[in-house]
Motif scaffolding. Structure first.
Motif, PDB file in Angstrom:
ATOM      1  N   LYS A  88       0.839  -1.214   0.000  1.00  0.00           N
ATOM      2  CA  LYS A  88       0.000   0.000   0.000  1.00  0.00           C
ATOM      3  C   LYS A  88       0.868   1.257   0.000  1.00  0.00           C
ATOM      4  CE  LYS A  88      -4.363  -1.566   1.979  1.00  0.00           C
ATOM      5  NZ  LYS A  88      -5.290  -1.471   3.118  1.00  0.00           N
ATOM      6  N   ALA A  89       1.981   1.200   0.724  1.00  0.00           N
ATOM      7  CA  ALA A  89       2.909   2.338   0.771  1.00  0.00           C
ATOM      8  C   ALA A  89       3.535   2.567  -0.603  1.00  0.00           C
ATOM      9  CB  ALA A  89       3.995   2.090   1.817  1.00  0.00           C
ATOM     10  N   ASP A  90       3.946   1.489  -1.268  1.00  0.00           N
ATOM     11  CA  ASP A  90       4.519   1.594  -2.619  1.00  0.00           C
ATOM     12  C   ASP A  90       3.522   2.244  -3.579  1.00  0.00           C
ATOM     13  OD1 ASP A  90       6.940   0.460  -1.947  1.00  0.00           O
ATOM     14  OD2 ASP A  90       6.394  -1.569  -2.573  1.00  0.00           O
ATOM     15  N   GLU A  91       2.266   1.816  -3.470  1.00  0.00           N
ATOM     16  CA  GLU A  91       1.213   2.365  -4.352  1.00  0.00           C
ATOM     17  C   GLU A  91       0.995   3.854  -4.076  1.00  0.00           C
ATOM     18  OE1 GLU A  91      -2.017  -0.246  -3.433  1.00  0.00           O
ATOM     19  OE2 GLU A  91      -1.297  -1.862  -4.760  1.00  0.00           O
ATOM     20  N   ALA A  92       0.985   4.221  -2.798  1.00  0.00           N
ATOM     21  CA  ALA A  92       0.810   5.638  -2.437  1.00  0.00           C
ATOM     22  C   ALA A  92       1.975   6.475  -2.972  1.00  0.00           C
ATOM     23  CB  ALA A  92       0.710   5.779  -0.914  1.00  0.00           C
ATOM     24  N   PHE A  93       3.189   5.944  -2.845  1.00  0.00           N
ATOM     25  CA  PHE A  93       4.379   6.652  -3.336  1.00  0.00           C
ATOM     26  C   PHE A  93       4.279   6.885  -4.843  1.00  0.00           C
ATOM     27  CE2 PHE A  93       8.691   6.909  -5.032  1.00  0.00           C
ATOM     28  CZ  PHE A  93       9.285   7.830  -4.190  1.00  0.00           C
ATOM     29  N   GLU A  94       3.862   5.854  -5.578  1.00  0.00           N
ATOM     30  CA  GLU A  94       3.727   5.963  -7.042  1.00  0.00           C
ATOM     31  C   GLU A  94       2.718   7.046  -7.436  1.00  0.00           C
ATOM     32  OE1 GLU A  94       5.582   4.618  -9.488  1.00  0.00           O
ATOM     33  OE2 GLU A  94       6.792   3.877  -7.829  1.00  0.00           O
ATOM     34  N   LYS A  95       1.717   7.259  -6.595  1.00  0.00           N
ATOM     35  CA  LYS A  95       0.692   8.290  -6.875  1.00  0.00           C
ATOM     36  C   LYS A  95       1.143   9.670  -6.399  1.00  0.00           C
ATOM     37  CE  LYS A  95      -3.153   5.104  -6.059  1.00  0.00           C
ATOM     38  NZ  LYS A  95      -4.152   4.779  -5.019  1.00  0.00           N
ATOM     39  N   GLY A  96       2.319   9.724  -5.786  1.00  0.00           N
ATOM     40  CA  GLY A  96       2.796  11.014  -5.269  1.00  0.00           C
ATOM     41  C   GLY A  96       2.220  11.354  -3.911  1.00  0.00           C
ATOM     42  N   GLU A  97       1.573  10.355  -3.255  1.00  0.00           N
ATOM     43  CA  GLU A  97       1.003  10.578  -1.919  1.00  0.00           C
ATOM     44  C   GLU A  97       2.073  10.211  -0.881  1.00  0.00           C
ATOM     45  OE1 GLU A  97      -2.406   8.039  -2.141  1.00  0.00           O
ATOM     46  OE2 GLU A  97      -3.447   9.330  -3.568  1.00  0.00           O
ATOM     47  N   TYR A  98       3.075  11.071  -0.792  1.00  0.00           N
ATOM     48  CA  TYR A  98       4.276  10.739  -0.022  1.00  0.00           C
ATOM     49  C   TYR A  98       4.031  10.613   1.479  1.00  0.00           C
ATOM     50  CZ  TYR A  98       6.425  12.035  -4.450  1.00  0.00           C
ATOM     51  OH  TYR A  98       6.761  12.104  -5.782  1.00  0.00           O
ATOM     52  N   LYS A  99       3.199  11.477   2.023  1.00  0.00           N
ATOM     53  CA  LYS A  99       2.914  11.435   3.473  1.00  0.00           C
ATOM     54  C   LYS A  99       2.276  10.099   3.842  1.00  0.00           C
ATOM     55  CE  LYS A  99       2.128  13.373   7.616  1.00  0.00           C
ATOM     56  NZ  LYS A  99       1.877  12.131   8.330  1.00  0.00           N
ATOM     57  N   ASP A 100       1.306   9.684   3.052  1.00  0.00           N
ATOM     58  CA  ASP A 100       0.613   8.413   3.282  1.00  0.00           C
ATOM     59  C   ASP A 100       1.598   7.245   3.161  1.00  0.00           C
ATOM     60  OD1 ASP A 100      -1.645   6.905   3.851  1.00  0.00           O
ATOM     61  OD2 ASP A 100      -2.091   6.552   1.739  1.00  0.00           O
ATOM     62  N   ALA A 101       2.475   7.333   2.168  1.00  0.00           N
ATOM     63  CA  ALA A 101       3.473   6.275   1.950  1.00  0.00           C
ATOM     64  C   ALA A 101       4.389   6.154   3.173  1.00  0.00           C
ATOM     65  CB  ALA A 101       4.298   6.582   0.703  1.00  0.00           C
ATOM     66  N   THR A 128      13.593  -0.335   3.377  1.00  0.00           N
ATOM     67  CA  THR A 128      12.350   0.434   3.516  1.00  0.00           C
ATOM     68  C   THR A 128      12.647   1.844   3.998  1.00  0.00           C
ATOM     69  OG1 THR A 128      11.157  -1.618   3.992  1.00  0.00           O
ATOM     70  CG2 THR A 128      10.031   0.424   4.554  1.00  0.00           C
ATOM     71  N   LEU A 129      13.624   1.975   4.890  1.00  0.00           N
ATOM     72  CA  LEU A 129      14.021   3.300   5.386  1.00  0.00           C
ATOM     73  C   LEU A 129      14.523   4.181   4.235  1.00  0.00           C
ATOM     74  CD1 LEU A 129      14.117   4.850   8.050  1.00  0.00           C
ATOM     75  CD2 LEU A 129      16.440   4.013   8.396  1.00  0.00           C
ATOM     76  N   LEU A 130      15.191   3.583   3.257  1.00  0.00           N
ATOM     77  CA  LEU A 130      15.653   4.360   2.093  1.00  0.00           C
ATOM     78  C   LEU A 130      14.475   4.834   1.244  1.00  0.00           C
ATOM     79  CD1 LEU A 130      18.889   2.471   0.954  1.00  0.00           C
ATOM     80  CD2 LEU A 130      18.645   4.406   2.516  1.00  0.00           C
ATOM     81  N   LYS A 131      13.395   4.051   1.239  1.00  0.00           N
ATOM     82  CA  LYS A 131      12.184   4.486   0.515  1.00  0.00           C
ATOM     83  C   LYS A 131      11.545   5.665   1.254  1.00  0.00           C
ATOM     84  CE  LYS A 131      10.218   0.229  -0.013  1.00  0.00           C
ATOM     85  NZ  LYS A 131       9.331  -0.825  -0.583  1.00  0.00           N
ATOM     86  N   VAL A 132      11.597   5.627   2.584  1.00  0.00           N
ATOM     87  CA  VAL A 132      11.080   6.731   3.404  1.00  0.00           C
ATOM     88  C   VAL A 132      11.874   8.014   3.110  1.00  0.00           C
ATOM     89  CG1 VAL A 132      10.934   7.591   5.796  1.00  0.00           C
ATOM     90  CG2 VAL A 132      10.139   5.286   5.243  1.00  0.00           C
ATOM     91  N   VAL A 133      13.187   7.873   2.952  1.00  0.00           N
ATOM     92  CA  VAL A 133      14.050   9.023   2.626  1.00  0.00           C
ATOM     93  C   VAL A 133      13.583   9.654   1.315  1.00  0.00           C
ATOM     94  CG1 VAL A 133      16.393   9.720   1.956  1.00  0.00           C
ATOM     95  CG2 VAL A 133      16.071   8.146   3.873  1.00  0.00           C
TER      96      VAL A 133
END
Length: 335
Positions: free
Chosen positions: A130-143, A164-169
């Motif tokens: 779900k976080a990956d999907e949110a990131f792809e949509k530009g919904e960074y806070k949710d991700a 995963t921490l690098l994705k958060v970065v």
């Protein structure tokens, strides 16, 4: 006589292994189980206890190897399926982990260990997806929120937590929260230095305009990089050094008020807003020519940064226009 001596040695090794196992001295247990197993052909209990000891020492590949041998001869060894699943889980091989938990549950649908392992794994992978999907949509806070939920299910799963921490970065950078991105990347580096972690930290420092820090971080990555990655790391160092040099000259990114990792859409939007603001027709009372100078700089910055080839040259510190020395902006323009 030799047989009796071997039997005696095997018994001694087994006793030492069992003692270390019971006292949770896992490293010694592995050592003595190895010695005892050298005397025997088929002792599944010893092999399983050795695999358990390996798990506690963090040797998850050893666990996978030994439980694999065990399951080959005893395909209904449900605890071996659970232990092998947990080892794959620790190695962040979620697909293999879930496969082994399911194999165990086929043998006993109510097996507590396999059931719990399967449930925890599905919880983490669901949140991560779900976080990956949110990131792809530009919904960074949710991700970011969902990635932290996934990591906090079991923060000790370092092979999952670290990437995963690098994705958060990256998500914090997407939100332009550069200081937060630096903090999270620093956590990754403090836990254990790696080229990936140092590159993430360097990138965050670069967009935060901390050019000297970025240069040092990239240089550290180059020092520890394997030979096949030296060239890539060298390019990062040069990129930071160029940014540092350009920060003291005409800086196209600063002129447009955008970070160095800005996408084309962001470049175009900023250019339109600034061009409108500083257009000479909109600043008729500008007697000192400031608006005209700003408008020219904005147009020049956009010309370079909107062109992939010119932007690449600028980022590398090469001459962008003819009759211009290296180092970026401020040279004689081509008309």
């Amino acid at each position: 006589l030799d047989g009796a001596r071997e039997a005696n040695e095997c018994a001694q090794r087994t006793e030492s292994a069992m003692k270390a196992y019971q006292e949770e001295e896992w490293g010694n247990a592995v050592k003595y189980f190895n010695m005892a197993l050298a005397y025997t052909l088929d002792t599944p209990d010893l092999l399983f206890m050795k695999a358990q000891s390996e798990y506690h020492t963090g040797d998850y590949y050893g666990v996978v190897s030994d439980t694999g041998k065990l399951l080959k001869n005893y395909p209904k060894h449900i605890e071996a399926y659970q232990l092998r699943g947990e080892a794959y889980f620790r190695l962040n091989d979620m697909e293999m982990a879930v496969k082994h938990f399911r194999e165990g549950l086929k043998l006993d649908p109510e097996h507590k260990g396999c059931k719990q392992g399967h449930k925890t794994l599905k919880k983490i992978t669901k949140k991560d997806k779900k976080a990956d999907e949110a990131f792809e949509k530009g919904e960074y806070k949710d991700a970011i929120d969902k990635w932290w939920e996934a990591m906090n299910v079991d923060i000790s799963l370092l092979n999952f937590v670290r990437p995963t921490l690098l994705k958060v970065v990256k998500a914090h950078m997407g939100l332009k929260e550069y200081e937060k991105a630096i903090d999270e990347a620093q956590k990754h580096v403090d836990n254990e230095e790696s080229v990936e972690g140092l590159h993430a930290l360097g990138e965050a420092q670069l967009v935060a305009e901390k050019y000297e820090e970025a240069t040092r971080t990239y240089q550290r990555a180059m020092e520890m990089a394997p030979d096949e990655r030296k060239r890539e790391c060298q390019q990062k160092v040069e990129e930071a050094q160029t940014a540092l040099k350009q920060s003291k000259e005409k800086n196209y990114y600063k002129i447009l008020g955008i970070p160095r990792n800005a996408q084309q859409k962001e470049i175009k939007k900023s250019y339109r807003e600034l061009a409108l603001k500083w257009h000479p027709d909109k600043n008729t009372d500008d007697t000192e020519g400031l608006a005209e100078k700003m408008f020219q700089d904005i147009s020049e910055a956009y010309e370079v940064l909107s062109d992939k080839e010119l932007r690449g040259k600028y980022d590398r510190g090469e001459a962008v226009f003819e009759n211009q020395g290296g180092g970026g902006g401020g040279g004689q323009r081509r008309h």
